[in-house]
Design an enzyme around this catalytic site. Structure first.
Site, PDB file in Angstrom:
ATOM      1  N   GLY A   1      55.034 -21.992   0.041  1.00 47.54           N
ATOM      2  CA  GLY A   1      54.646 -21.976   1.333  1.00 47.54           C
ATOM      3  C   GLY A   1      53.292 -22.963   1.555  1.00 47.54           C
ATOM      4  CB  ALA A   2      51.992 -25.345  -0.587  1.00 44.12           C
TER       5      ALA A   2
ATOM      6  CB  VAL B   1      60.032 -17.463  -1.511  1.00 44.59           C
ATOM      7  CG1 VAL B   1      59.167 -19.086  -1.650  1.00 44.59           C
ATOM      8  CG2 VAL B   1      59.542 -16.826  -0.212  1.00 44.59           C
TER       9      VAL B   1
ATOM     10  CE1 TYR C   1      52.116 -10.573   6.761  1.00 42.19           C
ATOM     11  CE2 TYR C   1      50.036  -9.187   7.223  1.00 42.19           C
ATOM     12  CZ  TYR C   1      50.768 -10.196   7.025  1.00 42.19           C
ATOM     13  OH  TYR C   1      49.960 -11.261   6.278  1.00 42.19           O
TER      14      TYR C   1
HETATM   15  P1  NAP Z   1      51.157 -20.070   7.801  1.00 42.97           P
HETATM   16  O1  NAP Z   1      50.081 -21.077   8.046  1.00 42.97           O
HETATM   17  O2  NAP Z   1      52.371 -19.710   8.618  1.00 42.97           O
HETATM   18  O3  NAP Z   1      51.864 -20.835   6.476  1.00 42.97           O
HETATM   19  C1  NAP Z   1      53.064 -20.277   5.662  1.00 42.97           C
HETATM   20  C2  NAP Z   1      53.831 -21.444   5.164  1.00 42.97           C
HETATM   21  O4  NAP Z   1      54.647 -20.470   4.629  1.00 42.97           O
HETATM   22  C3  NAP Z   1      54.523 -22.129   6.445  1.00 42.97           C
HETATM   23  O5  NAP Z   1      54.440 -23.483   6.000  1.00 42.97           O
HETATM   24  C4  NAP Z   1      56.063 -21.495   6.498  1.00 42.97           C
HETATM   25  O6  NAP Z   1      56.822 -22.313   6.732  1.00 42.97           O
HETATM   26  C5  NAP Z   1      56.036 -21.140   4.932  1.00 42.97           C
HETATM   27  N1  NAP Z   1      57.199 -20.211   4.863  1.00 42.97           N
HETATM   28  C6  NAP Z   1      57.508 -18.930   5.621  1.00 42.97           C
HETATM   29  N2  NAP Z   1      58.560 -18.487   5.078  1.00 42.97           N
HETATM   30  C7  NAP Z   1      58.918 -19.014   3.822  1.00 42.97           C
HETATM   31  C8  NAP Z   1      60.085 -18.874   3.081  1.00 42.97           C
HETATM   32  N3  NAP Z   1      60.955 -17.932   3.152  1.00 42.97           N
HETATM   33  N4  NAP Z   1      59.897 -19.793   1.962  1.00 42.97           N
HETATM   34  C9  NAP Z   1      59.193 -20.503   1.799  1.00 42.97           C
HETATM   35  N5  NAP Z   1      58.331 -21.001   2.660  1.00 42.97           N
HETATM   36  C10 NAP Z   1      57.998 -20.060   3.789  1.00 42.97           C
HETATM   37  O7  NAP Z   1      50.546 -18.874   7.071  1.00 42.97           O
HETATM   38  P2  NAP Z   1      49.169 -18.774   6.322  1.00 42.97           P
HETATM   39  O8  NAP Z   1      48.120 -18.050   7.400  1.00 42.97           O
HETATM   40  O9  NAP Z   1      48.836 -20.125   5.495  1.00 42.97           O
HETATM   41  O10 NAP Z   1      49.631 -17.537   5.372  1.00 42.97           O
HETATM   42  C11 NAP Z   1      49.744 -17.775   4.173  1.00 42.97           C
HETATM   43  C12 NAP Z   1      49.722 -16.519   3.383  1.00 42.97           C
HETATM   44  O11 NAP Z   1      48.553 -15.648   3.484  1.00 42.97           O
HETATM   45  C13 NAP Z   1      50.817 -15.549   3.902  1.00 42.97           C
HETATM   46  O12 NAP Z   1      51.613 -14.860   2.776  1.00 42.97           O
HETATM   47  C14 NAP Z   1      50.076 -14.491   4.721  1.00 42.97           C
HETATM   48  O13 NAP Z   1      50.769 -13.247   5.006  1.00 42.97           O
HETATM   49  C15 NAP Z   1      48.953 -14.389   3.997  1.00 42.97           C
HETATM   50  N6  NAP Z   1      47.837 -14.022   4.856  1.00 42.97           N
HETATM   51  C16 NAP Z   1      47.370 -14.767   5.792  1.00 42.97           C
HETATM   52  C17 NAP Z   1      46.276 -14.417   6.643  1.00 42.97           C
HETATM   53  C18 NAP Z   1      45.536 -15.199   7.569  1.00 42.97           C
HETATM   54  O14 NAP Z   1      44.448 -14.871   8.404  1.00 42.97           O
HETATM   55  N7  NAP Z   1      46.082 -16.555   7.973  1.00 42.97           N
HETATM   56  C19 NAP Z   1      45.476 -13.200   6.338  1.00 42.97           C
HETATM   57  C20 NAP Z   1      46.399 -12.515   5.253  1.00 42.97           C
HETATM   58  C21 NAP Z   1      47.214 -12.765   4.670  1.00 42.97           C
HETATM   59  P3  NAP Z   1      57.351 -22.416   8.454  1.00 42.97           P
HETATM   60  O15 NAP Z   1      56.049 -22.750   9.149  1.00 42.97           O
HETATM   61  O16 NAP Z   1      58.173 -23.540   8.483  1.00 42.97           O
HETATM   62  O17 NAP Z   1      58.015 -21.236   8.717  1.00 42.97           O
END
Ligand code: NAP
Length: 252
Positions: A12-13, A65, A157
């Site tokens: 997810g990078a 994934v 979630y």
């Molecule tokens: P983000 O900006 O939405 O980025 C997540 C990435 O993962 C996106 O590029 C998405 O692709 C990709 N992805 C989604 N489903 C996938 C799959 N099945 N296989 C491979 N890639 C996939 O989210 P983020 O905020 O960076 O979050 C990253 C991680 O941190 C997540 O696990 C999230 O739950 C966790 N987190 C985030 C926050 C926050 O405040 N941002 C807080 C707590 C935890 P698409 O966009 O193309 O779907």
């Protein structure tokens, strides 16, 4: 350059926290495989170009994934084109906000499949391959502040993210004796696409930031710094741990 000579895969990078992690691991000397589900892979290609511009090798690799065949093919490709993976960062995740009484079976399954089974699946494929080749390794899982904090509409979630904590310590117990440490980082509120609806609403943003002791939203680098520490030998006596990196959100 604490990760010189290492090869990392970050899921997810293509954007957000995963991108921040991929870039910092590269800055610290690792070659990095950049995974995303995106069909166009535009995001991952941008990250790959950025990493190459810093002098490290990088590879864009598309996979969902939560799909075993795609995950297997992803590891095959990285192993073949970049080399044996030393560091796996299970970052890919999705969040939806839905009232408990309205969540369908499909909505529950989609979130838990990607957010909990995905890290389990990627870790199993990685560990099977690494141990079969007599290699050591390092896994960092990305959980969430919601493993410890209740936010409305997350009855699918939050259990998945709390489950990451149990996954981390149970995998650690089985894999650390075989040379693969496993830890987890729980991000707080980090400014990414996932949280853009908060960042774009001044009132909601003000309310959330007021609950954070450090007094600001996190940025991907805040999470990446701790992931890089856990992925390095500096943390060689740390395993099975889940660390909240949330600016003090859960304790204020
Ligand atoms: P983000 O900006 O939405 O980025 C997540 C990435 O993962 C996106 O590029 C998405 O692709 C990709 N992805 C989604 N489903 C996938 C799959 N099945 N296989 C491979 N890639 C996939 O989210 P983020 O905020 O960076 O979050 C990253 C991680 O941190 C997540 O696990 C999230 O739950 C966790 N987190 C985030 C926050 C926050 O405040 N941002 C807080 C707590 C935890 P698409 O966009 O193309 O779907």
């Amino acid at each position: 350059m604490k990760l010189q000579g290492k090869i990392a895969l970050v899921t997810g990078a293509g954007q957000g926290i995963g991108r921040g992690i991929a870039e910092l691991l590269a800055e610290q000397g690792a070659d990095v495989a950049v995974n995303d589900i995106s069909l166009t892979a535009e995001g991952t290609e941008n990250v790959v170009e950025w990493i190459r511009s810093k002098g490290q090798r990088a590879l864009s690799v598309q996979a969902d994934v939560s799909n075993r065949d795609q995950v297997q093919a992803m590891f095959d490709k990285v192993w073949r084109e970049l080399g044996p993976i030393d560091i796996l960062v299970n970052n890919a995740g999705i969040e939806t906000i839905l009232p408990f009484l309205e969540i369908t079976d499909e909505q529950w399954t989609r979130v838990t499949d990607i957010d909990l089974r995905g890290p389990w699946l990627c870790s199993q494929v990685f560990c099977r391959r690494a141990t079969a080749e007599g290699r050591t390794g390092n896994i960092v899982n990305i959980g969430s502040v919601q493993a410890a904090k209740i936010l409305p509409g997350r009855t699918h979630y939050a259990p998945a993210k709390l489950g990451i904590e149990a996954l981390t310590r149970n995998m650690s117990a089985e894999m650390t004796p075989l040379g693969i440490r496993v830890n987890c980082v729980h991000p707080g509120f980090v400014a990414t696409n996932m949280t853009s609806w908060i960042m774009e609403d001044p009132e909601i943003l003000k309310n959330v930031v007021a609950q954070i002791s450090v007094g600001r939203p996190g940025v991907p680098r805040d999470i990446a710094n701790v992931v890089a520490f856990l992925a390095s030998e500096d943390s060689s006596y740390v395993t099975g741990q889940s660390l909240h990196v949330d600016g003090g959100w859960i304790y204020k």
